[in-house]
Design a protein around this motif. Structure first.
Motif, PDB file in Angstrom:
ATOM      1  N   MET A   1       6.590  -3.112   3.366  1.00 38.47           N
ATOM      2  CA  MET A   1       6.146  -3.735   2.203  1.00 38.47           C
ATOM      3  C   MET A   1       4.839  -3.571   1.880  1.00 38.47           C
ATOM      4  O   MET A   1       4.207  -2.984   0.720  1.00 38.47           O
ATOM      5  N   ILE A   2       3.875  -3.553   2.682  1.00 40.17           N
ATOM      6  CA  ILE A   2       2.627  -3.572   2.400  1.00 40.17           C
ATOM      7  C   ILE A   2       2.305  -2.138   2.280  1.00 40.17           C
ATOM      8  O   ILE A   2       1.454  -1.771   1.234  1.00 40.17           O
ATOM      9  N   ASP A   3       2.634  -1.147   2.881  1.00 39.45           N
ATOM     10  CA  ASP A   3       2.684   0.387   2.580  1.00 39.45           C
ATOM     11  C   ASP A   3       2.925   0.619   1.005  1.00 39.45           C
ATOM     12  O   ASP A   3       2.390   1.199   0.395  1.00 39.45           O
TER      13      ASP A   3
ATOM     14  N   LEU B   1       0.436  -9.792  10.937  1.00 43.53           N
ATOM     15  CA  LEU B   1       0.036 -10.243   9.452  1.00 43.53           C
ATOM     16  C   LEU B   1      -1.065 -10.856   9.677  1.00 43.53           C
ATOM     17  O   LEU B   1      -1.903 -10.628   8.636  1.00 43.53           O
ATOM     18  N   ARG B   2      -1.347 -11.904  10.225  1.00 45.96           N
ATOM     19  CA  ARG B   2      -2.315 -12.982  10.239  1.00 45.96           C
ATOM     20  C   ARG B   2      -3.587 -12.434  10.628  1.00 45.96           C
ATOM     21  O   ARG B   2      -4.651 -12.697  10.085  1.00 45.96           O
TER      22      ARG B   2
ATOM     23  N   ARG C   1       0.134  -8.408  -8.621  1.00 48.20           N
ATOM     24  CA  ARG C   1      -0.415  -9.362  -7.663  1.00 48.20           C
ATOM     25  C   ARG C   1       0.996  -9.787  -6.808  1.00 48.20           C
ATOM     26  O   ARG C   1       1.538 -10.704  -7.523  1.00 48.20           O
ATOM     27  N   VAL C   2       1.352  -9.387  -5.833  1.00 48.74           N
ATOM     28  CA  VAL C   2       2.247  -9.525  -5.445  1.00 48.74           C
ATOM     29  C   VAL C   2       2.780 -10.673  -4.332  1.00 48.74           C
ATOM     30  O   VAL C   2       1.806 -10.803  -3.326  1.00 48.74           O
ATOM     31  N   LEU C   3       3.850 -11.492  -4.513  1.00 49.40           N
ATOM     32  CA  LEU C   3       4.482 -12.372  -3.274  1.00 49.40           C
ATOM     33  C   LEU C   3       5.599 -11.629  -2.753  1.00 49.40           C
ATOM     34  O   LEU C   3       6.512 -11.581  -3.414  1.00 49.40           O
ATOM     35  N   PHE C   4       5.492 -11.319  -1.547  1.00 50.99           N
ATOM     36  CA  PHE C   4       6.901 -10.922  -0.703  1.00 50.99           C
ATOM     37  C   PHE C   4       7.456 -12.084  -0.231  1.00 50.99           C
ATOM     38  O   PHE C   4       6.858 -12.813   0.543  1.00 50.99           O
ATOM     39  N   ILE C   5       8.816 -12.074  -0.473  1.00 48.90           N
ATOM     40  CA  ILE C   5       9.517 -13.368   0.130  1.00 48.90           C
ATOM     41  C   ILE C   5      10.750 -12.347   1.001  1.00 48.90           C
ATOM     42  O   ILE C   5      11.398 -11.452   0.590  1.00 48.90           O
TER      43      ILE C   5
ATOM     44  N   GLN D   1       0.653   2.151  -1.671  1.00 47.89           N
ATOM     45  CA  GLN D   1       0.903   3.307  -2.429  1.00 47.89           C
ATOM     46  C   GLN D   1       0.732   2.870  -4.209  1.00 47.89           C
ATOM     47  O   GLN D   1       0.252   3.618  -4.784  1.00 47.89           O
ATOM     48  N   ALA D   2       1.246   1.765  -4.537  1.00 44.69           N
ATOM     49  CA  ALA D   2       1.296   1.557  -6.048  1.00 44.69           C
ATOM     50  C   ALA D   2      -0.079   0.895  -6.396  1.00 44.69           C
ATOM     51  O   ALA D   2      -0.230   0.890  -7.713  1.00 44.69           O
TER      52      ALA D   2
END
Length: 188
Positions: free
Chosen positions: A135-137, A164-165, A118-122, A141-142
């Motif tokens: 990053m969403i792609d 994004l919103r 469960r990812v937080l992208f910074i 994929q993962a």
């Protein structure tokens, strides 16, 4: 983040084409005290999200991501712009850099980005959203879950934030630049 806004106005430099340089305190020379305050703010803004991994794209996102990971006591993984010969289970996507005006094939090992994450992208900047979309792609994929995206600076006059919103992604930007016309920095 009034301190961040003050630093942008004091030390940021504007260039033609909507480019804001913050290399004296964020992405070349870094102010570690400011960077830690930025991390603490991200922790506060994402405290209600179920996160178990911090992810960023090299290079400018690494410092804030590591500090967020440290503050949250979570591992940090960075997406690489060069494909190492030794990377196993590689996931790839293409990202366009607004600042450098070129495409990069970026990669991450599926050993470090999995369906359990469960990812937080910074990242340092949100402009057109190209790094975020890449990053969403990779997350898709993962088979991982995107819990949120945090940006130090967002350029509201470019489309990334809206894109994004509109996808119902939890986006937090610590300083939002309304306009850079005539090389004048206008912050929301």
């Amino acid at each position: 983040m009034e301190i961040l806004k003050e630093r942008i106005l004091q030390d940021g430099k504007c260039f033609e084409g909507g480019i804001l340089k913050v290399d004296s305190f964020i992405n070349h020379q870094m102010d570690p005290m400011l960077m830690y305050q930025i991390a603490e703010e991200f922790v506060t803004r994402f405290k209600n999200e179920n996160i178990n991994k911090i992810v960023t794209i090299e290079a400018s996102g690494i410092a804030p991501a590591i500090l967020v990971g440290y503050a949250m006591q979570l591992p940090v993984v960075f997406v690489k712009k060069k494909q190492p010969k030794t990377m196993e289970n590689m996931l790839t996507t293409t990202v366009h850099s607004f600042t450098k005006d070129r495409d990069y094939t970026v990669c991450i090992s599926n050993n470090f980005l999995t369906s359990d994450d469960r990812v937080l992208f910074i990242d340092d900047f949100l402009a057109n959203g190209n790094a975020a979309m890449g990053m969403i792609d990779l997350i898709n994929q993962a088979g991982a879950t995107l819990s949120g995206m945090g940006f130090i600076i967002e350029k509201a006059f470019q489309e990334g934030g809206k894109i994004l919103r509109d996808k119902d992604i939890h986006v937090e930007s610590l300083a939002i630049i309304e306009d850079l016309s005539n090389c004048e920095i206008k912050i929301r």
